[in-house]
Design a protein around this motif. Structure first.
Motif, PDB file in Angstrom:
ATOM      1  N   SER A   1     -20.988  20.450  48.261  1.00 52.00           N
ATOM      2  CA  SER A   1     -20.557  20.891  46.938  1.00 52.00           C
ATOM      3  C   SER A   1     -21.012  19.906  45.871  1.00 52.00           C
ATOM      4  N   SER A   2     -21.053  18.614  46.188  1.00 56.65           N
ATOM      5  CA  SER A   2     -21.523  17.667  45.187  1.00 56.65           C
ATOM      6  C   SER A   2     -23.023  17.848  44.950  1.00 56.65           C
TER       7      SER A   2
ATOM      8  N   ARG B   1     -24.554  20.783  45.265  1.00 57.65           N
ATOM      9  CA  ARG B   1     -24.644  22.003  44.458  1.00 57.65           C
ATOM     10  C   ARG B   1     -24.216  21.730  43.038  1.00 57.65           C
ATOM     11  N   SER B   2     -23.179  20.944  42.876  1.00 58.95           N
ATOM     12  CA  SER B   2     -22.707  20.630  41.526  1.00 58.95           C
ATOM     13  C   SER B   2     -23.760  19.860  40.751  1.00 58.95           C
TER      14      SER B   2
END
Length: 174
Positions: free
Chosen positions: A146-147, A149-150
């Motif tokens: 997620s980091s 993707r973020s």
């Protein structure tokens, strides 16, 4: 002093002259009766004395036998009381052993249950630890992805804002 008369084969003899005569001629009826009464009294007194001696001897024997029997009875009663006491003590010991056996079984079951609970708690703790580890690894993996993707999403948004006329296409993942 008393004179003696010698009796010889149914005839009496005079002690002085040794002349023989029948007893009935020498002693009068009155003398015979007087001596007969003395003799009967003497025999009766002797009989009473003998009876008293026999009674005393019989009583002494009876008392001695009764004493011996009482002593034997006392010894037997003492032995019986001792045996009863020993039986009572043995019954108490048996009851105590039975109780100890029951308590030993209960104690064994308690220790077994306690050991089972300890093993179950240890097993649950290991399972929970493994589950936490997996969740942590999954969270860590999601956080990393997620980091990424973020970070891509933030970079893409910055690029679009900076270059609104350009087409921004995400790069293929490696």
């Amino acid at each position: 002093m008393a004179r003696s008369i010698i009796v010889d084969g149914g005839r009496d003899r005079c002690p002085k002259c040794n002349h023989g005569f029948p007893l009935s001629e020498g002693i009068s009826r009155q003398t015979i009766e007087r001596y007969a009464e003395d003799f009967e009294r003497s025999v009766a007194a002797h009989r009473k004395k003998l009876e008293a001696e026999l009674a005393a001897e019989a009583k002494a024997q009876f008392d001695q036998q009764r004493k011996a029997l009482n002593e034997a009875l006392g010894a037997k009663e003492g032995a019986l009381a001792r045996f009863r006491s020993e039986e009572l003590q043995l019954r108490r010991q048996l009851r105590e052993l039975e109780e100890a056996d029951k308590n030993r079984d209960v104690d064994y079951q308690r220790r077994l249950d306690e050991e089972r609970r300890r093993i179950e708690a240890q097993f649950k703790a290991q399972i929970e630890s493994a589950q936490r580890k997996r969740r942590l690894e999954a969270s860590s993996s999601r956080a990393r992805s997620s980091s990424r993707r973020s970070a891509r999403a933030v970079l893409e948004a910055l690029l679009r804002n900076a270059f609104p006329l350009d087409e921004i296409v995400p790069s293929p993942r490696a």
